[in-house]
Design a protein around this motif. Sequence first.
Motif, short mmCIF file in Angstrom:
data_model
loop_
_atom_site.label_atom_id
_atom_site.label_comp_id
_atom_site.label_asym_id
_atom_site.label_seq_id
_atom_site.Cartn_x
_atom_site.Cartn_y
_atom_site.Cartn_z
N UNK A 159 0.82 -1.21 0.00
CA UNK A 159 0.00 0.00 0.00
C UNK A 159 0.86 1.26 0.00
N UNK A 160 1.91 1.26 0.79
CA UNK A 160 2.76 2.45 0.89
C UNK A 160 3.43 2.73 -0.45
N UNK A 161 3.93 1.69 -1.08
CA UNK A 161 4.59 1.86 -2.37
C UNK A 161 3.63 2.39 -3.43
N UNK A 162 2.43 1.86 -3.44
CA UNK A 162 1.44 2.30 -4.42
C UNK A 162 0.96 3.71 -4.13
N UNK A 163 0.82 4.05 -2.86
CA UNK A 163 0.39 5.42 -2.51
C UNK A 163 1.44 6.44 -2.92
N UNK A 164 2.71 6.14 -2.63
CA UNK A 164 3.78 7.07 -3.00
C UNK A 164 3.89 7.19 -4.52
N UNK A 165 3.71 6.08 -5.23
CA UNK A 165 3.76 6.14 -6.70
C UNK A 165 2.60 6.97 -7.24
N UNK A 166 1.43 6.83 -6.63
CA UNK A 166 0.25 7.59 -7.08
C UNK A 166 0.42 9.08 -6.83
N UNK A 167 0.77 9.46 -5.60
CA UNK A 167 0.93 10.88 -5.28
C UNK A 167 2.12 11.50 -6.02
N UNK A 168 3.21 10.73 -6.15
CA UNK A 168 4.35 11.24 -6.89
C UNK A 168 4.02 11.48 -8.36
#
Length: 315
Positions: free
Chosen positions: A61-70
């Motif tokens: 989840x953290x990896x996907x959230x950071x990829x989305x916001x970035x």
Amino acid sequence: MLRYLGSRLLSLCLSLAVASLVIFAAIEVVPGDPASFMLGLNAEPDTVAALRQELGLEGGYVERYLAWTGGMLHGDFGTSYTYRVPVSELIIARLWVSLPLTIFALIISTAIAIPAGVWAASRRGRPADILVMGTTQLGMAVPNFWFAMILVLIFAINLGWFAAGGFPGWEAGFFTALKSLVLPALSLALFQASILARVMRSSLLETLDQDYVRTARAKGLSRRLAIRNHAMRNAMIPVMTIVGLQFSNLIAGAIIIENVFFLPGLGRLVFQAITQRDLIVVESVVMILVFAVILVNFLVDLSYAVIDPRLRRRR
């Protein structure tokens, strides 16, 4: 003033960060797998796994959230599961319908509500005041989708002045495209104008009871000039707050109105993406709408400093 502006900017950034977390978490808890939904019930497991890899659904989840916001910070909202095109292209194409519709509805509601509220307040207790208050009560009771169907029945079917739905595009001409937004904008503006008129009346009546207004009247100033020169500016502060809140209500109401009038806007895009479980479109569009609401509230906060000079001097 600079300190006030800095505090508002910090509040805007924090609000966006919290909103992105809430939106991502809400989308992730939705049951079901988008890849399995797209391929159907009889899809092979390796095919589903390959599609999940292609759509970027692997990882924590953290990896996907950071990829989305970035990606959003660089203008990359991902690729739509359904349309197979970048989400940014879908948003830009639909934004040119939803944004003018929302602004048009806000202009109509403000243009109706403020004069009506001032007129009712200046004639407190008279038949004009009772008429305005009764009309606004009726406007608050009528659902916007029902009012939209009434407008279509009268002005599109019976009179033939407007189209019953659809959007020709801005390339067809500014006034042609704007004409297609008149009925949807009126449908959205009715409820908001009713609320805003009542707030305008109450705020102005409260201001008219202040000592400085009574002093101006005692010195011989007419009621009209006392309202225009002394009461209106202070009475507009709560009204501006409601105008900022109404922007978010108009965006939410546009989801229904755009489906009633078959407008290719963001509201209709969200509705279609939800039915098709195109989650990347849903979370990206909702984030754009949240950003628009927070930005409008930020601009409303700045308008307070323009209306009320005391905020510019406050430390």
